[in-house]
Design a protein around this motif. Structure first.
Motif, PDB file in Angstrom:
ATOM      1  N   ARG A   1       0.937  -1.082  -0.056  1.00  0.00           N
ATOM      2  CA  ARG A   1      -0.005  -0.195   0.003  1.00  0.00           C
ATOM      3  C   ARG A   1       0.784   1.224  -0.129  1.00  0.00           C
ATOM      4  N   PRO A   2       0.922   2.166  -1.049  1.00  0.00           N
ATOM      5  CA  PRO A   2       1.429   3.355  -1.098  1.00  0.00           C
ATOM      6  C   PRO A   2       0.892   4.233  -0.002  1.00  0.00           C
ATOM      7  N   VAL A   3       1.710   5.599   0.429  1.00  0.00           N
ATOM      8  CA  VAL A   3       1.051   6.520   1.124  1.00  0.00           C
ATOM      9  C   VAL A   3       0.371   7.484   0.213  1.00  0.00           C
ATOM     10  N   ALA A   4      -0.896   7.529   0.626  1.00  0.00           N
ATOM     11  CA  ALA A   4      -2.075   8.284  -0.160  1.00  0.00           C
ATOM     12  C   ALA A   4      -2.144   9.668   0.421  1.00  0.00           C
ATOM     13  N   ALA A   5      -2.115   9.786   1.787  1.00  0.00           N
ATOM     14  CA  ALA A   5      -2.410  10.890   2.382  1.00  0.00           C
ATOM     15  C   ALA A   5      -1.120  12.133   1.861  1.00  0.00           C
ATOM     16  N   GLU A   6      -1.787  13.552   1.513  1.00  0.00           N
ATOM     17  CA  GLU A   6      -0.990  14.443   1.239  1.00  0.00           C
ATOM     18  C   GLU A   6      -0.130  14.956   2.297  1.00  0.00           C
ATOM     19  N   THR A   7      -0.528  14.870   3.617  1.00  0.00           N
ATOM     20  CA  THR A   7       0.213  15.007   4.706  1.00  0.00           C
ATOM     21  C   THR A   7       0.539  14.064   5.371  1.00  0.00           C
ATOM     22  N   ILE A   8       1.713  13.504   5.583  1.00  0.00           N
ATOM     23  CA  ILE A   8       2.063  12.088   5.990  1.00  0.00           C
ATOM     24  C   ILE A   8       1.786  12.007   7.284  1.00  0.00           C
ATOM     25  N   GLU A   9       1.145  12.990   8.163  1.00  0.00           N
ATOM     26  CA  GLU A   9       1.151  12.333   9.374  1.00  0.00           C
ATOM     27  C   GLU A   9      -0.394  11.882   9.580  1.00  0.00           C
ATOM     28  N   ASP A  10      -1.226  12.090   8.332  1.00  0.00           N
ATOM     29  CA  ASP A  10      -2.538  11.490   8.239  1.00  0.00           C
ATOM     30  C   ASP A  10      -2.491  10.071   7.679  1.00  0.00           C
ATOM     31  N   HIS A  11      -1.227   9.645   7.444  1.00  0.00           N
ATOM     32  CA  HIS A  11      -1.113   8.179   6.872  1.00  0.00           C
ATOM     33  C   HIS A  11      -1.577   7.346   8.054  1.00  0.00           C
ATOM     34  N   LYS A  12      -2.130   5.981   7.818  1.00  0.00           N
ATOM     35  CA  LYS A  12      -2.529   5.052   8.712  1.00  0.00           C
ATOM     36  C   LYS A  12      -1.626   3.732   8.183  1.00  0.00           C
TER      37      LYS A  12
END
Length: 340
Positions: free
Chosen positions: A211-222
């Motif tokens: 799964r790639p990181v999709a959140a534009e702000t990385i702190e929002d990635h789960k």
């Protein structure tokens, strides 16, 4: 921090499609984590960065040939299923095409040697499937399954063992801990003879790898959770090394996430098992790992963020730029980096 801050240009021809004939012949980029100073080496030089009393930590997870191709029992539609991890009465799996499988759907593999019934359907192609088979699942998968190579590898793998570490023993992973692929029995013996202790822990690589990181702000990635375990013997050896001022050398991001999860949760190394969804990115305080050995990762991936947190984003992007210019091989079957 913004996702684009972890982007870099990677020519497609640098993505390694096949493993080298000799594991230790991979190149090794040595990076001083403080200064960013770079040195071009080979993996057979890696023991030069170890001293007697240090502890080398390896992830002994074993990849299951968990990529399966079957058909829907009622329509004959082709279905691809990737086993991710055991849950409840069955397995969490990734289904393609997801829309063709709903609760109650039965998928048949190998003319019925394995059957999977959908119990529940989640987001992003993930399903809870009950598996029906005779005998031992690992034997069934050995017969019917393929190694779940990442999608950027287009070449067929002739030898399944080349997507396993030489120390793999705990079955359950959906992907290899690729930094460990560079070690051979001979190199491990050389490291032991130098007085370095070797410790094995387990983290079964799961969906987070795909799964790639999709959140534009990385702190929002789960992060998705992955199962880990550490024995009391391993914990004692690691605690002793810390007490003696010796280095903990972590092989791969999987070992790193396990070590940091345990020490952040308990304040020290201890026998533990469970699921971790730890997300390591710049600003994270490393408490467990002193030296990190890792492969080169995808742009904008959580793994590039983890490595950047160990040094700095600037040092890592500079190292990656050097690796591209020097034509290092990238990703699972590619070359390695040691941050010391």
């Amino acid at each position: 921090m913004k996702l684009d801050e972890f982007d870099f240009h990677l020519p497609e021809n640098l993505i390694a499609q096949t493993p080298l004939k000799e594991r230790t012949n991979s190149r090794l980029l040595a990076v001083n984590k403080q200064t960013g100073e770079l040195s071009d080496k080979h993996f057979y030089d890696v023991a030069d960065y170890f001293e007697a009393g240090d502890v080398l930590v390896l992830n002994d997870t074993k990849v299951l040939p968990a990529r399966l191709f079957g058909i829907k029992e009622d329509t004959g539609a082709k279905i691809e299923m990737l086993l991710l991890k055991p849950i409840d009465t069955g397995y969490e799996v990734l289904i393609r095409p997801s829309k063709k499988v709903s609760p109650g759907t039965k998928v048949v593999f190998g003319e019925g040697k394995l059957q999977a019934v959908c119990i529940e359907k989640f987001d992003e192609g993930i399903h809870h499937m009950e598996l029906i088979y005779d005998g031992i699942l690992e034997n069934v998968l050995d017969e019917l399954g393929e190694m779940p190579l990442p999608p950027y590898i287009k070449e067929k793998l002739d030898d399944k063992d080349r997507y396993q570490t030489v120390f793999a023993r705990e079955s359950g992973s959906a992907a290899a801990p690729t930094a460990g692929l560079h070690f051979t029995e001979t190199l491990l013996a050389e490291i032991k003879n130098k007085g370095v202790d070797i410790v094995y822990i387990t983290l079964h690589v799961g969906l987070g790898t795909f799964r790639p990181v999709a959140a534009e702000t990385i702190e929002d990635h789960k992060m998705h959770s992955e199962f880990y375990t550490m024995t009391a013997e391993a914990a004692d050896m690691l605690n002793q090394a810390k007490a003696d001022g010796k280095k903990i050398i972590s092989v791969g991001t999987t070992s790193t996430r396990t070590l940091e999860t345990i020490i952040h949760d308990h304040g020290e190394f201890k026998a533990a098992s469970g699921f971790t969804d730890i997300f390591i990115y710049p600003g994270f305080e490393y408490k467990a790992v002193d030296v990190l050995i890792t492969n080169f990762h995808l742009p904008k991936s959580s793994l590039v963020m983890l490595v950047s947190a160990f040094s700095s984003r600037e040092n890592i992007l500079n190292a990656y730029a050097h690796a591209v210019e020097s034509k290092y091989r990238f990703f699972s079957f590619g070359d390695a980096m040691i941050l010391y």
